[in-house]
Each structure stands twice: as structure tokens, then as C-alpha cells.
Scaffold this active site. Structure first.
Site, PDB file in Angstrom:
ATOM      1  CB  CYS A  97       2.377  27.883  21.528  1.00 40.06           C
ATOM      2  SG  CYS A  97       1.590  29.089  22.620  1.00 40.06           S
ATOM      3  CG  HIS A 139      -2.220  24.723  23.091  1.00 38.17           C
ATOM      4  ND1 HIS A 139      -0.929  24.288  22.886  1.00 38.17           N
ATOM      5  CD2 HIS A 139      -2.155  26.086  23.088  1.00 38.17           C
ATOM      6  CE1 HIS A 139      -0.123  25.343  22.781  1.00 38.17           C
ATOM      7  NE2 HIS A 139      -0.847  26.443  22.895  1.00 38.17           N
ATOM      8  CD  GLU A 140      -5.363  28.183  22.084  1.00 41.79           C
ATOM      9  OE1 GLU A 140      -5.048  29.162  22.782  1.00 41.79           O
ATOM     10  OE2 GLU A 140      -4.608  27.721  21.201  1.00 41.79           O
ATOM     11  CG  HIS A 143      -2.470  29.515  26.375  1.00 43.76           C
ATOM     12  ND1 HIS A 143      -1.192  29.906  26.675  1.00 43.76           N
ATOM     13  CD2 HIS A 143      -2.437  29.056  25.096  1.00 43.76           C
ATOM     14  CE1 HIS A 143      -0.416  29.685  25.622  1.00 43.76           C
ATOM     15  NE2 HIS A 143      -1.140  29.165  24.651  1.00 43.76           N
TER      16      HIS A 143
HETATM   17 ZN   LIG Z   1      -0.533  28.491  22.834  1.00 45.62          ZN
END
Ligand SMILES: [Zn+2]
Length: 164
Positions: A97, A139-140, A143
Site C-alpha cells: 500500500c 483494496h482501493e 480505502h
Molecule cells: Zn492502499
């Protein structure tokens, strides 16, 4: 100038709100200029994804793209992304990340996802993602909900990852 903030910068912990036509990016009159700057930043940092709140903006969009991807082979910024279906089958693979320099940890996620998002032109698109592309999208998207990947693994696994 935009920059990638490091954990635990405050916007990384916040849930982002939907991008609407009334929104604009502070400091940018031109959305296309912003997009090329954000993609350039992601590439300069050697990332395959970069979420808005990693650059301090709590709106639902992220940059994604890598040569090895099928849908996002060409780098793009996608708006209001959603997962509409996720496979029961899960995979565990290594993630990094840009907001956690030099930390790589194995994270378990659904293998295949069906997604919906809007293009810069405001068109709604659908795609089925697998492999690293699926992982990256998840993953994004995490966020945007204020969930960083340290919250997706056990404390033990996180401690081990941080020992290098
Ligand atoms: Zn990330």
C-alpha cells in the site's frame, strides 16, 4: 500539488462520500489535468491503485491500472465504484500500500468480483475481475470506506509483516 499521505493520516480513517456532478477537486479547474496528475503520482510511486483519501480527498474514486490487468490495462480513474457480487472462493496473496511504505502482507479476499463504476465521462460500466486486478480493486474500495489493509489481517500477521 497532490501527494500520498502515510497512515494514520486522518483522511485514511474516514469514510468517503459519493462523487456527484456538483463536486470539484480543490485546486483544479480542469478534471482532466487532475486525472493525469493523480495517475502520474500513482505511477511515480510504482502503485497499481491509488484511492482519493490517500491524497486527502474523501470522495469515492480511485486510480487503478497495470499492464497485467484485463479491464484496467490502461490507467484510469473510476468514480463511485461498488462491488455488486463477490465469489465464495477466497484467495490469500501479498499486498502492498502506498500509504504504508515497505510493508507487504498476505490478505485474504474474495477471488472474483463483479463491479460497477462510473467513467470520467459519467458512463456506468460493469466488469468481472479476477487475480491481482480483483485484489487491487477491493483494496482501493476498502480505502474509500476508511479500511486500510492492516485491518484485514490478524494482529500477529501484521506484526510479522512489519518485522520485514
Ligand atoms: Zn492502499
Amino acid at each position: 500539488m497532490i501527494q500520498v499521505f502515510q497512515y494514520p493520516y486522518e483522511t485514511l480513517l474516514q469514510t468517503s462520500t459519493a462523487w456527484t456532478e456538483a463536486d470539484s477537486i480543490e485546486g483544479y479547474g480542469d478534471k482532466e489535468k487532475f486525472e493525469s496528475d493523480m495517475i502520474k503520482l500513482m505511477l511515480d510511486e510504482r502503485g497499481m491503485g491509488l484511492a482519493a483519501n490517500q491524497i486527502g480527498i474523501t470522495k469515492r474514486f480511485f486510480a487503478i491500472g497495470h499492464d497485467s490487468f484485463d479491464t484496467f490495462q490502461k490507467h484510469a480513474i473510476i468514480w463511485n465504484p461498488q462491488v455488486i457480487n463477490a465469489s465464495e472462493e477466497k484467495v490469500i496473496d501479498v499486498e502492498g500500500c502506498l500509504s504504508f511504505k515497505n510493508v507487504f502482507v498476505k490478505v485474504e479476499r474474495p477471488k472474483i468480483i463483479e463491479v460497477q463504476y462510473e467513467t470520467t465521462q459519467g458512463k456506468t460500466e460493469f466488469a468481472k475481475l479476477d487475480g491481482m486486478e480483483s485484489k487491487c480493486f477491493q483494496h482501493e474500495l476498502d480505502h474509500l470506506d476508511g479500511i486500510t489493509f492492516n485491518k484485514r489481517v490478524s494482529k500477529l500477521r501484521w506484526q510479522m509483516a512489519n518485522k520485514g
